[in-house]
Design an enzyme around this catalytic site. Sequence first.
Site, PDB file in Angstrom:
ATOM      1  N   ASP A 189      20.124  38.820  53.007  1.00 35.44           N
ATOM      2  CA  ASP A 189      20.067  38.314  51.637  1.00 35.44           C
ATOM      3  C   ASP A 189      18.834  38.858  50.941  1.00 35.44           C
ATOM      4  O   ASP A 189      17.784  39.021  51.555  1.00 35.44           O
ATOM      5  CB  ASP A 189      20.033  36.782  51.643  1.00 35.44           C
ATOM      6  N   ASP A 228      23.502  38.081  58.208  1.00 33.90           N
ATOM      7  CA  ASP A 228      23.655  38.773  56.927  1.00 33.90           C
ATOM      8  C   ASP A 228      22.267  39.034  56.352  1.00 33.90           C
ATOM      9  O   ASP A 228      21.280  38.492  56.827  1.00 33.90           O
ATOM     10  CB  ASP A 228      24.503  37.947  55.950  1.00 33.90           C
ATOM     11  N   ASP A 241      15.065  25.880  51.625  1.00 26.34           N
ATOM     12  CA  ASP A 241      15.179  24.654  52.418  1.00 26.34           C
ATOM     13  C   ASP A 241      14.053  24.486  53.455  1.00 26.34           C
ATOM     14  O   ASP A 241      13.232  23.595  53.340  1.00 26.34           O
ATOM     15  CB  ASP A 241      16.578  24.518  53.039  1.00 26.34           C
TER      16      ASP A 241
HETATM   17  P1  ATP Z   1      22.278  32.345  58.532  1.00 32.48           P
HETATM   18  O1  ATP Z   1      22.736  33.384  57.552  1.00 32.48           O
HETATM   19  O2  ATP Z   1      21.806  32.873  59.816  1.00 32.48           O
HETATM   20  O3  ATP Z   1      23.210  31.209  58.655  1.00 32.48           O
HETATM   21  P2  ATP Z   1      20.243  31.894  56.562  1.00 32.48           P
HETATM   22  O4  ATP Z   1      18.904  31.201  56.651  1.00 32.48           O
HETATM   23  O5  ATP Z   1      20.234  33.321  56.156  1.00 32.48           O
HETATM   24  O6  ATP Z   1      20.943  31.672  57.939  1.00 32.48           O
HETATM   25  P3  ATP Z   1      22.009  31.475  54.369  1.00 32.48           P
HETATM   26  O7  ATP Z   1      23.007  30.384  54.186  1.00 32.48           O
HETATM   27  O8  ATP Z   1      22.488  32.876  54.548  1.00 32.48           O
HETATM   28  O9  ATP Z   1      21.115  31.031  55.583  1.00 32.48           O
HETATM   29  O10 ATP Z   1      21.010  31.392  53.140  1.00 32.48           O
HETATM   30  C1  ATP Z   1      20.013  32.360  52.897  1.00 32.48           C
HETATM   31  C2  ATP Z   1      18.723  31.680  52.470  1.00 32.48           C
HETATM   32  O11 ATP Z   1      18.935  30.957  51.253  1.00 32.48           O
HETATM   33  C3  ATP Z   1      18.189  30.642  53.444  1.00 32.48           C
HETATM   34  O12 ATP Z   1      17.385  31.219  54.437  1.00 32.48           O
HETATM   35  C4  ATP Z   1      17.403  29.730  52.536  1.00 32.48           C
HETATM   36  O13 ATP Z   1      16.147  30.272  52.237  1.00 32.48           O
HETATM   37  C5  ATP Z   1      18.212  29.728  51.256  1.00 32.48           C
HETATM   38  N1  ATP Z   1      19.197  28.634  51.198  1.00 32.48           N
HETATM   39  C6  ATP Z   1      20.498  28.692  51.538  1.00 32.48           C
HETATM   40  N2  ATP Z   1      21.113  27.514  51.336  1.00 32.48           N
HETATM   41  C7  ATP Z   1      20.183  26.684  50.841  1.00 32.48           C
HETATM   42  C8  ATP Z   1      20.193  25.341  50.403  1.00 32.48           C
HETATM   43  N3  ATP Z   1      21.302  24.595  50.457  1.00 32.48           N
HETATM   44  N4  ATP Z   1      19.035  24.821  49.933  1.00 32.48           N
HETATM   45  C9  ATP Z   1      17.911  25.564  49.857  1.00 32.48           C
HETATM   46  N5  ATP Z   1      17.843  26.826  50.257  1.00 32.48           N
HETATM   47  C10 ATP Z   1      18.943  27.401  50.742  1.00 32.48           C
HETATM   48 MG    MG Z   2      21.895  34.482  55.846  1.00 29.83          MG
END
Ligand code: ATP
Ligand code: MG
Length: 460
Positions: A88, A86, A167
Amino acid sequence: MGCVIFSKVIGLCRKVLSGVSKKSSANRSTGALAVETIPREQHNVSRTHMSVNAIKVLNRLNRHGYQAYLVGGGVRDLLLGHHPKDFDIATDATPEQIKDLFKNCRLIGRRFRLAHILFGREVIEVATLRGHHQENSTDSLAKQNDNGMLLRDNVYGTIDEDAERRDFTVNAMYYDIKDYSIKAYGGGLQDLENATLRMIGDPATRYKEDPVRMLRAVRFATKLNMTISEETRAPIKELAPLMKSIPAARLFEEYQKLFLSGKALANYKMLHQYRLLESLFPLSAELLENNEGGKEDKLFQLVCSNTDKRIANDQRVTPAFIIAAFLWYPIEVHAQTLMTEAGLNDYDAMMVAMNDVCDAQCRSVSIPKRFSAMARDMWNLQLRLPRRTGARAFKLLTHPKFRAGYDLLLLRGEIEGGEAAELAQWWTTFQHANETVQRDMVRKLGGPRGRRRNPGKGSR
Ligand code: ATP
Ligand code: MG
């Protein structure tokens, strides 16, 4: 051809990364978290690989004078040459200002308020840059409980502050739509190059703020083939019990990401290693504890690897299947206790055990009704599949969840051998045989009225 493109992208990325790391110290900010800015000509992240809708949102925010960044996994995955799950976006516009700009916008979340911009089935998530909280704040924007867990995280701030609240370093990268540069915080680029997953800030504090980050550490380590850095890994086992405070509904989402994204087996093993499986499947983890390497462990590994194979082959997977398999032995064990301690017969004991185990499981990970109903069907079928005489076998073939129940039996047969294996083999042959052979198979089982064992019981 896919492979050629992929290796090219990785090659390009490596070149870019090594070029940047030499410059990074010159670009470090004086803030707590080092930042390096990589201009467009030095990285391979191109808008052609991004969602058209994400670009529309970025551009619109930018045109209205707001900062707008593609952030997190979107940037990380594009740098790695992967296709992001996705896209963001982070901006300095507040949720209300975002809503004013997009008529297809919905504001969601209380703990973490953000905007969803809807484009048909695609949702672009737009979050306002987060800032620091006051210690022990209990106001309406930020709130922590006594363990340091963030109950609310709606204090807005600058991009530098926002990066500190993310994170892992590899997730703290921002693609700026204004000049197409990337800002990477905390050495994220080097960590990406070295395949190291490193928590931003003090890992124990960050896990206490949000214990789900422990699950995320496991998920990213397996998904991205990364090693969790020593200091990021060290506190996990001890802090794993904090997972108990996470709402069961949120854990269902995490369960799906961990077990239905093609890395179930690796995640299962790592979750077990870090004592995190207990937070998702407490009853299953307890059995594992008492019988390391036993049939439970084998069944769990088998269902995970089968799920991974199905995903790799683009076959459908349901969240119910792994849940049903993970809970099958806990149900058997509990039923045994009910028979010896409460004097229930085997059928009643199994039925009560299914309810008890399902209720207990839903206190950790809340399973939506449609999936728990399917798991129950699969368990019920384990009781019904041995009863094949008369018209029963033919009737069972038409059961809407026959396939799932049979698949669970196949796994059990593979692990347990003996009766379960024989039964699984019988059903395999029966399904594919013509009607004459099928009738013959049923006849050979014994009379139309009953089963050979326990005649009379449950035969109606
Ligand atoms: P994927 O979508 O591939 O699972 P992602 O890194 O994009 O991985 P998401 O859950 O979509 O993960 O979250 C987007 C971003 O928001 C992350 O890359 C991170 O920077 C931040 N993030 C998400 N959840 C947390 C959390 N619990 N604590 C701190 N930062 C977070
Ligand atoms: Mg994501």
